[in-house]
Write a protein that holds these residues in place. Structure first.
Motif, PDB file in Angstrom:
ATOM      1  N   GLN A   1       0.825  -1.210   0.000  1.00 22.49           N
ATOM      2  CA  GLN A   1       0.000   0.000   0.000  1.00 22.49           C
ATOM      3  C   GLN A   1       0.858   1.259   0.000  1.00 22.49           C
ATOM      4  OE1 GLN A   1      -2.876   0.119   3.179  1.00 22.49           O
ATOM      5  NE2 GLN A   1      -3.150   2.325   3.038  1.00 22.49           N
ATOM      6  N   HIS A   2       1.960   1.244   0.759  1.00 22.51           N
ATOM      7  CA  HIS A   2       2.769   2.451   0.936  1.00 22.51           C
ATOM      8  C   HIS A   2       4.058   2.401   0.110  1.00 22.51           C
ATOM      9  CE1 HIS A   2       0.016   3.938   3.914  1.00 22.51           C
ATOM     10  NE2 HIS A   2       0.110   2.817   4.592  1.00 22.51           N
ATOM     11  N   HIS A   3       3.994   1.810  -1.047  1.00 26.42           N
ATOM     12  CA  HIS A   3       5.025   1.871  -2.089  1.00 26.42           C
ATOM     13  C   HIS A   3       6.280   1.056  -1.755  1.00 26.42           C
ATOM     14  CE1 HIS A   3       2.337   5.134  -2.854  1.00 26.42           C
ATOM     15  NE2 HIS A   3       2.964   6.004  -2.093  1.00 26.42           N
ATOM     16  N   ASN A   4       6.861   1.259  -0.542  1.00 20.07           N
ATOM     17  CA  ASN A   4       8.093   0.568  -0.146  1.00 20.07           C
ATOM     18  C   ASN A   4       9.223   0.777  -1.145  1.00 20.07           C
ATOM     19  OD1 ASN A   4       6.516  -0.385   1.978  1.00 20.07           O
ATOM     20  ND2 ASN A   4       7.439  -2.407   1.945  1.00 20.07           N
ATOM     21  N   VAL A   5       9.313   1.976  -1.695  1.00 20.16           N
ATOM     22  CA  VAL A   5      10.449   2.331  -2.541  1.00 20.16           C
ATOM     23  C   VAL A   5      11.546   2.933  -1.668  1.00 20.16           C
ATOM     24  CG1 VAL A   5       9.038   2.688  -4.598  1.00 20.16           C
ATOM     25  CG2 VAL A   5       9.468   4.606  -3.054  1.00 20.16           C
ATOM     26  N   VAL A   6      12.761   3.026  -2.220  1.00 20.03           N
ATOM     27  CA  VAL A   6      13.880   3.673  -1.517  1.00 20.03           C
ATOM     28  C   VAL A   6      13.961   5.105  -2.028  1.00 20.03           C
ATOM     29  CG1 VAL A   6      16.335   3.574  -0.971  1.00 20.03           C
ATOM     30  CG2 VAL A   6      15.066   1.452  -1.405  1.00 20.03           C
TER      31      VAL A   6
ATOM     32  N   ARG B   1      15.830   7.770  -1.801  1.00 20.99           N
ATOM     33  CA  ARG B   1      17.036   8.442  -2.293  1.00 20.99           C
ATOM     34  C   ARG B   1      17.584   7.822  -3.575  1.00 20.99           C
ATOM     35  NH1 ARG B   1      21.302   5.231  -0.951  1.00 20.99           N
ATOM     36  NH2 ARG B   1      20.917   3.637   0.640  1.00 20.99           N
ATOM     37  N   LEU B   2      17.097   6.632  -3.929  1.00 28.68           N
ATOM     38  CA  LEU B   2      17.566   5.992  -5.154  1.00 28.68           C
ATOM     39  C   LEU B   2      16.810   6.525  -6.359  1.00 28.68           C
ATOM     40  CD1 LEU B   2      17.974   2.209  -4.221  1.00 28.68           C
ATOM     41  CD2 LEU B   2      19.734   3.996  -4.295  1.00 28.68           C
ATOM     42  N   SER B   3      17.403   6.373  -7.508  1.00 31.52           N
ATOM     43  CA  SER B   3      16.707   6.741  -8.735  1.00 31.52           C
ATOM     44  C   SER B   3      15.573   5.765  -9.000  1.00 31.52           C
ATOM     45  CB  SER B   3      17.670   6.728  -9.920  1.00 31.52           C
ATOM     46  OG  SER B   3      18.041   5.396 -10.257  1.00 31.52           O
ATOM     47  N   VAL B   4      14.677   6.177  -9.870  1.00 29.58           N
ATOM     48  CA  VAL B   4      13.572   5.308 -10.269  1.00 29.58           C
ATOM     49  C   VAL B   4      14.112   4.005 -10.855  1.00 29.58           C
ATOM     50  CG1 VAL B   4      11.680   5.078 -11.928  1.00 29.58           C
ATOM     51  CG2 VAL B   4      11.909   7.178 -10.574  1.00 29.58           C
TER      52      VAL B   4
ATOM     53  N   THR C   1      13.509   9.003  -6.673  1.00 27.00           N
ATOM     54  CA  THR C   1      12.152   8.503  -6.470  1.00 27.00           C
ATOM     55  C   THR C   1      11.361   9.389  -5.513  1.00 27.00           C
ATOM     56  OG1 THR C   1      13.020   6.284  -6.859  1.00 27.00           O
ATOM     57  CG2 THR C   1      10.833   6.434  -5.903  1.00 27.00           C
ATOM     58  N   ASP C   2      12.035  10.058  -4.581  1.00 23.77           N
ATOM     59  CA  ASP C   2      11.311  10.919  -3.648  1.00 23.77           C
ATOM     60  C   ASP C   2      10.791  12.198  -4.300  1.00 23.77           C
ATOM     61  OD1 ASP C   2      13.729  12.214  -3.927  1.00 23.77           O
ATOM     62  OD2 ASP C   2      14.307  12.044  -1.808  1.00 23.77           O
ATOM     63  N   ALA C   3      11.115  12.404  -5.579  1.00 24.77           N
ATOM     64  CA  ALA C   3      10.582  13.557  -6.307  1.00 24.77           C
ATOM     65  C   ALA C   3       9.265  13.226  -7.008  1.00 24.77           C
ATOM     66  CB  ALA C   3      11.604  14.055  -7.327  1.00 24.77           C
ATOM     67  N   LEU C   4       8.817  11.975  -6.918  1.00 23.34           N
ATOM     68  CA  LEU C   4       7.615  11.546  -7.620  1.00 23.34           C
ATOM     69  C   LEU C   4       6.372  11.744  -6.761  1.00 23.34           C
ATOM     70  CD1 LEU C   4       8.807   8.160  -9.174  1.00 23.34           C
ATOM     71  CD2 LEU C   4       9.026  10.460 -10.107  1.00 23.34           C
ATOM     72  N   SER C   5       5.229  11.727  -7.413  1.00 22.56           N
ATOM     73  CA  SER C   5       3.955  11.724  -6.705  1.00 22.56           C
ATOM     74  C   SER C   5       3.692  10.328  -6.141  1.00 22.56           C
ATOM     75  CB  SER C   5       2.821  12.112  -7.656  1.00 22.56           C
ATOM     76  OG  SER C   5       2.620  11.091  -8.627  1.00 22.56           O
ATOM     77  N   GLY C   6       2.683  10.245  -5.261  1.00 23.64           N
ATOM     78  CA  GLY C   6       2.343   8.945  -4.685  1.00 23.64           C
ATOM     79  C   GLY C   6       1.930   7.936  -5.738  1.00 23.64           C
ATOM     80  N   GLY C   7       1.154   8.381  -6.722  1.00 28.18           N
ATOM     81  CA  GLY C   7       0.748   7.478  -7.793  1.00 28.18           C
ATOM     82  C   GLY C   7       1.917   7.008  -8.627  1.00 28.18           C
ATOM     83  N   GLN C   8       2.865   7.897  -8.885  1.00 27.33           N
ATOM     84  CA  GLN C   8       4.051   7.503  -9.645  1.00 27.33           C
ATOM     85  C   GLN C   8       4.906   6.524  -8.846  1.00 27.33           C
ATOM     86  OE1 GLN C   8       5.487  11.508 -10.391  1.00 27.33           O
ATOM     87  NE2 GLN C   8       4.937  11.375 -12.554  1.00 27.33           N
ATOM     88  N   MET C   9       5.013   6.740  -7.531  1.00 28.37           N
ATOM     89  CA  MET C   9       5.768   5.794  -6.705  1.00 28.37           C
ATOM     90  C   MET C   9       5.142   4.409  -6.747  1.00 28.37           C
ATOM     91  SD  MET C   9       6.847   7.862  -3.251  1.00 28.37           S
ATOM     92  CE  MET C   9       7.811   9.375  -3.313  1.00 28.37           C
ATOM     93  N   GLN C  10       3.815   4.349  -6.749  1.00 32.03           N
ATOM     94  CA  GLN C  10       3.164   3.045  -6.815  1.00 32.03           C
ATOM     95  C   GLN C  10       3.421   2.388  -8.165  1.00 32.03           C
ATOM     96  OE1 GLN C  10       2.652   0.661  -5.048  1.00 32.03           O
ATOM     97  NE2 GLN C  10       0.692   1.031  -4.023  1.00 32.03           N
ATOM     98  N   ARG C  11       3.491   3.172  -9.224  1.00 37.65           N
ATOM     99  CA  ARG C  11       3.823   2.624 -10.531  1.00 37.65           C
ATOM    100  C   ARG C  11       5.257   2.113 -10.559  1.00 37.65           C
ATOM    101  NH1 ARG C  11       1.795   7.799 -13.697  1.00 37.65           N
ATOM    102  NH2 ARG C  11       2.921   6.929 -15.494  1.00 37.65           N
TER     103      ARG C  11
END
Length: 264
Positions: free
Chosen positions: A83-88, A90-93, A140-150
């Motif tokens: 639900q909450h993306h679980n991306v890193v 500071r890393l790039s997309v 990745t922290d520059a993205l919107s929530g929807g983009q992070m989920q993508r």
């Protein structure tokens, strides 16, 4: 692809899953509905051993998910979207998507993140599938929530899994973005033959995207069928807090708390 027989799970003295029986075919897109506490997330977490079932039989992608010795092989074949993306952040997309390849790499290469060119190309293909290739080099922290989920979907696809488990992947998104994310998941299932099991609160999305809908209530399976069969009586079983149908067959207005839980 997934076979569940009499699966049980307790947390302390609280029974969360009470003898679940379920079979899911390869390439099927199954939506699991149920109110908070029904056991939806626990069922998914048992499927990839983030939680360990107490008893029963659980076969996922040809692996016995009840056995700890098969855990690494299971995690390679089963991807998870949270639900909450679980991306890193500071890393790039692109590097976030490449983390989906770590389980398929030798230990030393994965520790040093020594990705092959074929891994990079696969990651870019997955970003193109979710229409984010133009963001590959962005933090990745520059993205919107929807983009992070993508990004999370692309990372799951880069794993080249047989099964994707999505635990309320659109709960924090606005309706337009949520529908887009659901479309990406459904397209991946249909075009790549990936089995998808997706927990949702939104009944309308379940009807729109699910090949099949499964309903849980109080840890028990109370509905298993297609969207056409998801009538008022079925919804009453899945969401016991629903009011009785109003005259004419339309459901009565939901209490605000119930509406929120269902994503209204």
């Amino acid at each position: 692809m997934i076979r569940v027989r009499q699966l049980t799970k307790h947390f302390a003295d609280n029974p969360v899953l009470r003898g679940i029986d379920l079979s899911i075919a390869p390439g099927e897109f199954v939506v699991v509905l149920g109110q908070s506490g029904a056991g939806k997330s626990t069922l998914l977490r048992c499927m990839n051993r983030l939680a360990h079932a107490d008893s029963g039989d659980l076969q996922v992608a040809g692996i016995d998910a009840m056995l700890a010795r098969d855990e690494r092989a299971l995690r390679r074949r089963v991807a998870m979207i949270f639900q909450h993306h679980n991306v890193v952040p500071r890393l790039s997309v692109l590097k976030n998507v490449l983390t989906g390849r770590l389980g398929a790499m030798p230990t030393l290469a994965s520790v040093l993140q020594l990705f092959q060119r074929s891994d990079v190309e696969l990651a870019l293909q997955c970003l193109r599938r979710v229409e984010l290739s133009h963001k590959a080099d962005a933090r990745t922290d520059a993205l919107s929530g929807g983009q992070m989920q993508r990004v999370g979907i692309a990372r799951a696809l880069a794993q080249q899994p047989q099964v994707i488990l999505a635990d309320e992947p659109v709960a924090s998104l606005d309706p337009k973005t949520a529908r887009l994310v659901m479309q990406y998941l459904r397209d991946a299932s249909r075009e790549l033959g990936i089995t998808v099991v997706c927990n949702l609160h939104q009944v309308d999305f379940a009807r729109e995207f699910g090949d099949r809908i499964v309903g849980l209530a109080h840890g028990r399976l109370v509905y298993d069928g297609d969207a056409a069969g998801l009538d008022d009586a079925a919804l009453q079983r899945i969401y016991p807090q629903l009011d009785a149908p109003a005259p004419g067959g339309a459901p009565s207005p939901l209490p605000m708390s119930a509406a929120n839980r269902m994503g209204a």
